[in-house]
Design an enzyme around this catalytic site. Sequence first.
Site, PDB file in Angstrom:
ATOM      1  N   THR A 103      36.673   4.480  62.762  1.00 27.13           N
ATOM      2  CA  THR A 103      36.135   5.660  62.150  1.00 27.13           C
ATOM      3  C   THR A 103      36.595   5.853  60.482  1.00 27.13           C
ATOM      4  O   THR A 103      35.671   6.315  60.027  1.00 27.13           O
ATOM      5  CB  THR A 103      36.800   6.964  62.885  1.00 27.13           C
ATOM      6  OG1 THR A 103      36.516   6.931  64.350  1.00 27.13           O
ATOM      7  CG2 THR A 103      36.422   8.214  62.220  1.00 27.13           C
ATOM      8  N   GLU A 111      30.936   7.755  52.434  1.00 21.89           N
ATOM      9  CA  GLU A 111      31.269   8.304  51.050  1.00 21.89           C
ATOM     10  C   GLU A 111      30.714   7.438  50.144  1.00 21.89           C
ATOM     11  O   GLU A 111      30.144   7.782  49.055  1.00 21.89           O
ATOM     12  CB  GLU A 111      32.798   8.317  50.837  1.00 21.89           C
ATOM     13  CG  GLU A 111      33.401   9.418  51.478  1.00 21.89           C
ATOM     14  CD  GLU A 111      34.875   9.930  50.693  1.00 21.89           C
ATOM     15  OE1 GLU A 111      34.670  10.311  49.695  1.00 21.89           O
ATOM     16  OE2 GLU A 111      35.755   9.623  51.550  1.00 21.89           O
ATOM     17  N   HIS A 137      32.227  10.880  65.307  1.00 21.66           N
ATOM     18  CA  HIS A 137      31.982   9.651  65.562  1.00 21.66           C
ATOM     19  C   HIS A 137      31.716   9.213  66.970  1.00 21.66           C
ATOM     20  O   HIS A 137      32.305   9.575  67.965  1.00 21.66           O
ATOM     21  CB  HIS A 137      33.198   8.724  65.402  1.00 21.66           C
ATOM     22  CG  HIS A 137      32.785   7.264  64.996  1.00 21.66           C
ATOM     23  ND1 HIS A 137      33.819   6.295  64.892  1.00 21.66           N
ATOM     24  CD2 HIS A 137      31.840   6.584  65.671  1.00 21.66           C
ATOM     25  CE1 HIS A 137      33.315   5.155  64.734  1.00 21.66           C
ATOM     26  NE2 HIS A 137      32.102   5.313  65.324  1.00 21.66           N
TER      27      HIS A 137
END
Length: 199
Positions: A103, A111, A137
């Site tokens: 994750t 990002e 996730h």
Amino acid sequence: GAYDGGCGMDAPVPLLAGSGIKEKPFFHVRHGKTVFLFYFREYLTRVEKRSKITCPDGTNGINKGEMTDMSIEVGMKGRAETVVSQANTAQAACSGALPVFGTPFMCALMEEASWKSIAPHLEPGQSTVGTKLCVSHDSASPVGIKVWAESEITLVDGKRIELKVAAYDQTGKIGEGTHQRFIVTDERFLAKTAKKLEG
């Protein structure tokens, strides 16, 4: 005075002196010696805007006389991809015990897609920093599969930028959420951060 109305497609003219707003007149009205121009749309190439939000570099959004580059627009998209390996598993990140895409690495990919889509439109000496990431996730990805993240800007408010983000592997979507970034001046931001080491 006499009324003289009509549609005009004259060359673009300033709506307000120094405003940076230009557009072709949609129609005009003549009243005596005065002509009033009406505009169907207005385009802002650069705009000066104040913000009450405190940015990570300690400013309040935009400094006096500083402009925000309005080439950063809602709808701009980004993408970043990689292949799951032992180096980016949950085991490698210490975020879990299994050899699947971690994750933390999914978040980093989101990002990456976000900041790389914004970076080409910044002024020299500026960057963006992530300040908020809220994601789920939803599906595990095994070692060897290709994964990628996509971002799309949903809001530009001074130096604050909000995006929606999603991650995929070759079978479908594996995660999604929202992300917030701020435009910072590199030198000022790093100087403020370095002060944490003082005393």
